[in-house]
Design a protein around this motif. Sequence first.
Motif, PDB file in Angstrom:
ATOM      1  N   LEU A 104       0.816  -1.213   0.000  1.00 46.26           N
ATOM      2  CA  LEU A 104       0.000   0.000   0.000  1.00 46.26           C
ATOM      3  C   LEU A 104       0.849   1.261   0.000  1.00 46.26           C
ATOM      4  O   LEU A 104       0.318   2.366  -0.075  1.00 46.26           O
ATOM      5  CB  LEU A 104      -0.912   0.021   1.233  1.00 46.26           C
ATOM      6  N   ARG A 105       2.157   1.120   0.080  1.00 46.52           N
ATOM      7  CA  ARG A 105       3.026   2.301   0.191  1.00 46.52           C
ATOM      8  C   ARG A 105       3.028   3.128  -1.098  1.00 46.52           C
ATOM      9  O   ARG A 105       2.853   2.601  -2.199  1.00 46.52           O
ATOM     10  CB  ARG A 105       4.457   1.872   0.502  1.00 46.52           C
ATOM     11  N   ASN A 106       3.289   4.418  -0.911  1.00 43.86           N
ATOM     12  CA  ASN A 106       3.464   5.291  -2.075  1.00 43.86           C
ATOM     13  C   ASN A 106       4.702   4.896  -2.870  1.00 43.86           C
ATOM     14  O   ASN A 106       4.774   5.135  -4.081  1.00 43.86           O
ATOM     15  CB  ASN A 106       3.591   6.746  -1.606  1.00 43.86           C
ATOM     16  N   ASP A 107       5.678   4.271  -2.223  1.00 40.97           N
ATOM     17  CA  ASP A 107       6.895   3.786  -2.874  1.00 40.97           C
ATOM     18  C   ASP A 107       6.948   2.267  -2.735  1.00 40.97           C
ATOM     19  O   ASP A 107       7.753   1.731  -1.970  1.00 40.97           O
ATOM     20  CB  ASP A 107       8.128   4.433  -2.245  1.00 40.97           C
ATOM     21  N   PRO A 108       6.110   1.527  -3.471  1.00 37.37           N
ATOM     22  CA  PRO A 108       6.058   0.074  -3.285  1.00 37.37           C
ATOM     23  C   PRO A 108       7.265  -0.659  -3.835  1.00 37.37           C
ATOM     24  O   PRO A 108       7.477  -1.824  -3.515  1.00 37.37           O
ATOM     25  CB  PRO A 108       4.795  -0.322  -4.049  1.00 37.37           C
TER      26      PRO A 108
END
Length: 624
Positions: free
Chosen positions: A593-597
Motif C-alpha cells: 500500500l506504500r506510495n513507494d512500493p
Amino acid sequence: MHQHAKPAEQMDNRQRARRAHGPVRIGGASGFWGDSAVAAPQLVASGAIDYLVFDYLAELTMSILAGARLKKPEAGFATDFVDVAMKSVLREVAGRGIRVVSNAGGVNPHGCARALAELAAAQGVELRIAVVEGDDVMALLPQLRAQGVREMHGGAALPQKVLSANAYLGAAPIRAALDAGAQVVITGRCVDSAVTLGVLMHEFGWADDDYDRLAGGSLAGHIIECGCQATGGLHTDWDTVPDWPGIGYPIVECEADGSFVVTKPAGTGGKVSPMVVAEQMLYEIGDPGAYLLPDVSCDFTSVTIGVLGDDRVQVRGARGRAPGPDFKVSATYAEGFRCSGQLTIVGFDAVAKARRTGEAILARTRSMFARLGLPDYGATLVEVLGAESCYGPHARDGALATREAVLRVSATHPVREALELFAREIAPAGTSWAPGTTGAAGRPSVSPSIRQFAFLLDKARVAPAVVMGGQRIEVPARPGAAAPGAAASHARAPQTGTPAAGSPHPGDERIEVPLIRIACARSGDKGDTSNIGVIARRAELLPVLREQVTAERVAAFLAHLVQGPVTRYEVPGILALNFVCERALGGGGMASLRNDPLGKGMAQMLLSMPVRVPPGLLEPERGP
C-alpha cells in the motif's frame, strides 16, 4: 515440424566477419512498458547498432496482460512495441539489417507477432518473425497444486485462483530463433537480460557451458535492461547529468570474450561514467557472487569498470558457473481489493491536519462497515507526502512544518463494495474537517489486489520452443547443476544484521557527514525484498564503508520499513557493498500500500545516514 535448434556454428558471412573483427553493438530501447517513444528512433538513427532489444515485462505487467486477454483474446501483449516503437522504425530497421529481440509478447506472444506482421504488410516490409513460447505454465498448476508446490520464500500453498504463471526462460530459445534466420524475435516471459545474451550466444557461437562468457553477456544485458538508468537516469549525482530531455539510450559494444563497452548515441544527453554503470550493475540483484539466471550462475564480485573515453566505459571480469536445475516461475493471483485516494492540505499545521483527516476517513468508514455487517479492512496506510513520512524517525523538523502536504490514504478489503464506500468518503473531507483541504481529483477507483507467488519448477517440466512460419524448433533446457554454491571469489563472508543502536567512534577526530558525501547508491526490488547498492566515491573510502556501513547499522536505520534481516555482500571490484533487505516493501510492488512500493527511495534515505570520516578523505561539498 519438429527439429532441434541449429548449431550456433551455422552463421552467415556477416556474423563470421563480426565475430573475427569487431564488437556486436546492441541498443537497449525499453526498460519497461511505458518507456519513452524517443528510444527506438534515436538508437536506429545513430547508425551505431546491429541489434535493438526491448524489455517490457514486470510481474504486475504480466497480471495486467493476463486480465486484458481474458476480456479480449487477441490482447495480452505490450501494444507499445508494435503501435509505437516498431511503427516508427520498421522500414529503417529492415533496410539497415538491424535485428530486433523483444519480450513484448507478454501472455500472448503469437498475438504480438500477428500484430507486427500486419504492420509490416501495411508498410510493405517483408519480415521474418519468430515467436518463443513455452513460458506459460498455467496448464501445470492443477498437478503442481496436488503435489504441494510452495512459495519459494514464505512457504505458502499455491492459491486457488491464479491469473498468470510464467517461467523465466533463458537465452537459448532466442539464440535458436536468430540461428534460424529471424529478423524479429518475440518472447513471452524471460529473464530481462536474456534478450541481450541470446544475441551474443548467436553472434559469437558461445557454448551452453561457456559460463564466464555467458556471465559477461548477462551482465551486458543487465546493464541495458532498464534503459536510461545506464546513461545517467536515477544517478545519485543527478545534477551532473546534462540534457535530461535529450538523454541517450544505452548501447553495449560486446566482444567475444564477454567484455563490453557501455556508451550511447553521439550528440545525445545523459552521462556514461563508471559510477553510473556501477549503480546500474547493482540494481535489483541479491548476492552479487551468486546472481542466478537460467543459463548461468553469475559472479560479479571481481568485475572492474574503467573509462575508455568520453561516455565510453569498459566492463570486464564477470565469472560464471553452471546454473541450477529449476526455472523460477512468477505467478500472480487476486486477493481481495485495494484503493488509494489523495487530498492536498494547505496552511498552518498542514501535516497534523492531513493525518487527522486520514484517520477520520478510516474511523468513519469502519463505523459504516459495522452497521452494514461488513468486516474490517485487511490493511490500511495513512501517508503524508511532503512531510518525509517515508523517512520515519529520520524526518526533519522542517518537513513537519510544511504548509502544503498531500494526504494519501490506502486500504485493502475482501469485499469490493466496502472499498467503493471508502472511495466515496474521501471527497467529503473537503467540506467537513480541515481548513485548506483541496486537490480532490475525482473518486478513486477500486481494483483487485494482485499479489505475486514465486516458486521453482524443474526445467524438465517446461518445453521452450521457437515458432517461425510453419517451422517449430524445440529448445530443451539444459538441466543445470544440483545447486549453485557460494562464489569462490567472495572477498568476505556475507554479513547479516538486525537493528542495533549506536554510531561508531563517538568523540574521535572524525567529521560526521551524511553517507552521500562518500558514496553513491541505488535501490531496487524483487518481490518484498529491496536491495541497496552502495559504491565508494574513491578507493580510499571503501574501508570507511566496510567499517561503518554495516548490516546492523543499515537494519537499525531502516527499521521503520524493513521487517526482515539485512545481509551485506561485498563487491570489491567496483568498490561497493550490496545490502539485501528482506520483508522491506510492505508485501512488494503489487501487494504494498506504500506510495513507494518498489523501494525506489530507500537508497536516498540510506544516503542520509550519518558516518564519521577522517577530514582528509573528504572532498568539498558539491553545489553553488
